[in-house]
Design an enzyme around this catalytic site. Structure first.
Site, PDB file in Angstrom:
ATOM      1  N   GLU A  17      -6.361 -10.743  -1.125  1.00 37.85           N
ATOM      2  CA  GLU A  17      -7.156 -10.483   0.087  1.00 37.85           C
ATOM      3  C   GLU A  17      -8.644 -10.412  -0.253  1.00 37.85           C
ATOM      4  O   GLU A  17      -9.371  -9.546   0.248  1.00 37.85           O
ATOM      5  CB  GLU A  17      -6.697  -9.172   0.756  1.00 37.85           C
ATOM      6  N   HIS A  25     -10.441  -6.110  -2.059  1.00 42.15           N
ATOM      7  CA  HIS A  25     -11.502  -5.835  -1.074  1.00 42.15           C
ATOM      8  C   HIS A  25     -12.604  -5.124  -1.857  1.00 42.15           C
ATOM      9  O   HIS A  25     -12.568  -3.909  -2.035  1.00 42.15           O
ATOM     10  CB  HIS A  25     -10.964  -4.967   0.065  1.00 42.15           C
ATOM     11  N   GLU A  30       0.810  -1.240   0.000  1.00 40.31           N
ATOM     12  CA  GLU A  30       0.000   0.000   0.000  1.00 40.31           C
ATOM     13  C   GLU A  30       0.835   1.279   0.000  1.00 40.31           C
ATOM     14  O   GLU A  30       0.637   2.163   0.838  1.00 40.31           O
ATOM     15  CB  GLU A  30      -0.965  -0.024   1.191  1.00 40.31           C
ATOM     16  N   ASN A  68       2.019  -5.289  -3.065  1.00 42.98           N
ATOM     17  CA  ASN A  68       0.605  -5.596  -2.781  1.00 42.98           C
ATOM     18  C   ASN A  68      -0.162  -4.310  -2.489  1.00 42.98           C
ATOM     19  O   ASN A  68       0.319  -3.462  -1.729  1.00 42.98           O
ATOM     20  CB  ASN A  68       0.589  -6.515  -1.536  1.00 42.98           C
ATOM     21  N   ASP A 124     -12.421 -10.242  -0.578  1.00 40.17           N
ATOM     22  CA  ASP A 124     -13.718 -10.279   0.094  1.00 40.17           C
ATOM     23  C   ASP A 124     -14.643  -9.326  -0.656  1.00 40.17           C
ATOM     24  O   ASP A 124     -14.180  -8.412  -1.350  1.00 40.17           O
ATOM     25  CB  ASP A 124     -13.661  -9.980   1.602  1.00 40.17           C
TER      26      ASP A 124
HETATM   27  O1  G3I Z   1      -4.846  -7.529  19.077  1.00 40.38           O
HETATM   28  C1  G3I Z   1      -5.685  -6.459  19.562  1.00 40.38           C
HETATM   29  C2  G3I Z   1      -6.486  -6.942  20.748  1.00 40.38           C
HETATM   30  O2  G3I Z   1      -5.618  -7.236  21.805  1.00 40.38           O
HETATM   31  C3  G3I Z   1      -7.472  -5.837  21.125  1.00 40.38           C
HETATM   32  O3  G3I Z   1      -8.323  -6.322  22.140  1.00 40.38           O
HETATM   33  C4  G3I Z   1      -8.338  -5.438  19.927  1.00 40.38           C
HETATM   34  C5  G3I Z   1      -9.280  -4.281  20.249  1.00 40.38           C
HETATM   35  O4  G3I Z   1      -9.561  -3.499  19.134  1.00 40.38           O
HETATM   36  O5  G3I Z   1      -7.491  -5.039  18.883  1.00 40.38           O
HETATM   37  C6  G3I Z   1      -6.612  -6.053  18.453  1.00 40.38           C
HETATM   38  O6  G3I Z   1      -5.872  -5.597  17.380  1.00 40.38           O
HETATM   39  C7  G3I Z   1      -6.562  -5.469  16.152  1.00 40.38           C
HETATM   40  C8  G3I Z   1      -5.870  -6.343  15.116  1.00 40.38           C
HETATM   41  O7  G3I Z   1      -6.466  -6.186  13.850  1.00 40.38           O
HETATM   42  C9  G3I Z   1      -5.925  -7.829  15.481  1.00 40.38           C
HETATM   43  O8  G3I Z   1      -7.242  -8.266  15.485  1.00 40.38           O
HETATM   44  C10 G3I Z   1      -6.547  -4.029  15.705  1.00 40.38           C
HETATM   45  O9  G3I Z   1      -7.318  -3.232  16.588  1.00 40.38           O
HETATM   46  C11 G3I Z   1      -7.092  -3.904  14.300  1.00 40.38           C
HETATM   47  O10 G3I Z   1      -6.916  -2.565  13.837  1.00 40.38           O
HETATM   48  C12 G3I Z   1      -6.374  -4.850  13.373  1.00 40.38           C
HETATM   49  O11 G3I Z   1      -6.988  -4.763  12.117  1.00 40.38           O
HETATM   50  C13 G3I Z   1      -6.281  -5.378  11.052  1.00 40.38           C
HETATM   51  C14 G3I Z   1      -6.041  -4.364   9.957  1.00 40.38           C
HETATM   52  O12 G3I Z   1      -5.410  -5.001   8.864  1.00 40.38           O
HETATM   53  C15 G3I Z   1      -5.157  -3.229  10.413  1.00 40.38           C
HETATM   54  O13 G3I Z   1      -5.081  -2.264   9.407  1.00 40.38           O
HETATM   55  C16 G3I Z   1      -7.144  -6.507  10.524  1.00 40.38           C
HETATM   56  O14 G3I Z   1      -7.279  -7.526  11.497  1.00 40.38           O
HETATM   57  C17 G3I Z   1      -6.507  -7.078   9.254  1.00 40.38           C
HETATM   58  O15 G3I Z   1      -7.385  -8.016   8.684  1.00 40.38           O
HETATM   59  C18 G3I Z   1      -6.248  -5.959   8.284  1.00 40.38           C
HETATM   60  O16 G3I Z   1      -5.644  -6.481   7.143  1.00 40.38           O
HETATM   61  C19 G3I Z   1      -5.334  -5.556   6.094  1.00 40.38           C
HETATM   62  C20 G3I Z   1      -4.116  -6.092   5.396  1.00 40.38           C
HETATM   63  O17 G3I Z   1      -3.062  -6.299   6.307  1.00 40.38           O
HETATM   64  C21 G3I Z   1      -3.663  -5.148   4.295  1.00 40.38           C
HETATM   65  N1  G3I Z   1      -4.748  -4.845   3.388  1.00 40.38           N
HETATM   66  C22 G3I Z   1      -6.002  -4.416   4.003  1.00 40.38           C
HETATM   67  C23 G3I Z   1      -6.448  -5.393   5.072  1.00 40.38           C
HETATM   68  C24 G3I Z   1      -7.783  -4.982   5.661  1.00 40.38           C
HETATM   69  O18 G3I Z   1      -7.689  -3.771   6.332  1.00 40.38           O
END
Ligand code: G3I
Length: 466
Positions: free
Chosen positions: A269, A241, A164, A205, A271
């Site tokens: 990715e 996405h 990105e 990516n 969806d």
């Molecule tokens: O691990 C903490 C947990 O301890 C806490 O309780 C919880 C409360 O919000 O947050 C948890 O962390 C989260 C993490 O995912 C793990 O679940 C973060 O808040 C959350 O922001 C994070 O989101 C991830 C996101 O990337 C961040 O930008 C998504 O899971 C993940 O699927 C997403 O993946 C991205 C790709 O890497 C790149 N392309 C886009 C894609 C979707 O956004």
């Protein structure tokens, strides 16, 4: 969607037992169990020289219903979060692979390849990186890549090296790397990754680059210039996405133009989100969209595989980021396969089949049967089905009867090699006058065409002999 889906399944099973029970007084009727036979998405993709995979995250590895699907259905896994910088190098020079290693070990235990995600990204970046002086950042980035790609050397088939880096208008995103290192940081990252793991395929990516637009043009120009300069790039990841009904019409053309530059392309990715709740029409559109993405990839030899961004609607990032939207994946919250699953399945060359093991036994002749239903083909608004009746008894049958319940919007219009009667949603097919006799372990088949609105689900069947 989860409660109604579960209720529907229970009602269907109960109905099937009731229908079977009315077939012949005095028969012992075993409860039917519909089982999906046939290959997985991973196997179907492999037969076409591709992979079909899913992203996953650590918390879900404790859910056995989830891991049963993750471990069996997919040929590839992407580490959804825990290979990102904030997890693997939370403070400068301190590396922690404990969580990512769990996912890689799961994949290895299930013969799945791993896409590494991601080495350099502006997001999920620990704050200390922002504070690194400009003169030290290139060394910090190289050290990070050397450590992470080095740790997973031989265990990761693809790396998303940089993620990105472009804005929607094609300009470089003003990340800390861009601001402190300038345009050259992406090439430096790829060189460092190649040095750390010469056998991993190295990918750039991004999202909103699935169709031809300003952002994908910028990505195209970068890849073209990297190839001209000998910068080691092997592939581009189109995250995909997507939004319901909005698969870019230029998707295949876009994949092809990158392939023509001499790099592989992966859908990394996937969806396809909708306003929730789901309904049959949205499910049908989503199925068409998943089919279109799969077909576009299959149409280009260098499109090497597709990864969904987790596989179940209960484990998707969408609802928390896009309130009111979701249901973007190929399994529902209860891990039931959605129409989108079947669209991918069929696009990959699979044929939907279910076997209903309703066995009837008669004190008189010891006969019994199973009925296997398969969707031979389907198209917008219609389908062709086929049912194979097998004599599971020890004596020849003199006749057989197969029954099922049509879903809302499903009809049977024309049927051959049997005689059909319908009563509301109930379909009864009896043998024709020439195929009632089936030898022990022998089979006979009837076919039909019908209309369908929406999902065109596979019904549970009952089968009885006389
Ligand atoms: O691990 C903490 C947990 O301890 C806490 O309780 C919880 C409360 O919000 O947050 C948890 O962390 C989260 C993490 O995912 C793990 O679940 C973060 O808040 C959350 O922001 C994070 O989101 C991830 C996101 O990337 C961040 O930008 C998504 O899971 C993940 O699927 C997403 O993946 C991205 C790709 O890497 C790149 N392309 C886009 C894609 C979707 O956004």
């Amino acid at each position: 969607m989860s409660a109604p889906a579960g209720r529907a399944r229970r009602v269907l099973a109960a109905t099937a037992v009731a229908v079977a029970g009315t077939l012949a007084v005095g028969m012992a009727v075993a409860a039917p169990s519909a089982a999906q036979a046939g290959p997985t998405l991973g196997q179907l993709a492999a037969a076409k020289g591709r992979y079909f995979g899913s992203a996953t995250d650590n918390p879900t590895l404790n859910n056995s219903a989830y891991t049963a699907v993750l471990g069996s259905e997919f040929g590839q896994i992407t580490v959804g979060n825990t290979q990102k910088w904030m997890y693997v190098e939370p403070s400068r020079g301190r590396f922690d692979y404990s969580q990512a290693d769990q996912i890689v070990a799961f994949a290895q235990a299930h013969n799945q390849t791993v896409r590494g995600h991601t080495l350099v990204w502006h997001n999920q970046l620990p704050s200390w990186v922002n504070d690194v002086p400009a003169g030290e950042l290139l060394g910090v980035m190289r050290n990070h890549i050397a450590n992470v790609a080095g740790h997973y050397k031989g265990k990761v088939v693809h790396w998303d090296v940089v993620n990105e880096a472009f804005e929607e208008n094609g300009a470089r995103r003003q990340s800390v790397f861009q601001q402190k290192l300038g345009d050259g940081y992406i090439a430096e990252a790829f060189k460092a990754a190649r040095a750390a793991d010469p056998n991993a395929k190295l990918y750039y990516n991004d999202y909103n680059v699935e169709g031809i637009n300003a952002k994908s043009d910028a990505m195209y120009n970068m890849v073209k210039s990297f190839k001209q300069q000998g910068i080691p790039i092997d592939g581009v990841g189109l995250q995909a996405h997507l939004v319901l009904g909005q698969v870019p019409s230029t998707l295949q053309q876009n994949i092809q133009r990158f392939a023509d530059l001499g790099v592989d392309v992966a859908i990394t990715e996937l969806d396809i989100r909708m306003r929730t709740p789901r309904d049959a029409a949205k499910d049908a559109q989503q199925a068409a969209d998943y089919r279109a993405v799969t077909n576009a990839c299959l149409a280009v030899t260098r499109c090497v595989g597709i990864t969904v961004w987790d596989f179940s609607d209960g484990h998707s990032w969408i609802p928390s980021v896009f309130p009111g939207e979701g249901a973007a994946l190929i399994y529902d919250e209860d891990f039931a396969k959605k129409p989108s699953y079947w669209a991918v399945y069929e696009a990959l060359g699979g044929t939907r089949t279910t076997t209903t093991t309703t066995t009837t036994t008669s004190g008189n002749n010891g006969s019994g049967c199973t009925a296997t239903y398969r969707v031979v083909g389907q198209w917008n608004g219609g389908y062709q089905g086929e049912v194979t009746v097998r004599n599971t008894g020890s004596t020849a049958t003199t006749g057989w009867t197969v029954k099922w319940t049509l879903a809302q919007g499903q009809t049977v219009n024309s049927l051959w090699n049997g005689t059909v009667t319908t009563n509301g949603q109930e379909v009864t097919v009896r043998n024709a006058n020439y195929n009632g006799a089936v030898a022990p372990n022998g089979t006979t088949t009837f076919g039909f065409t019908g209309s369908s609105a929406g999902a065109n689900p596979i019904p549970a069947l009952t089968c009885a002999t006389s």
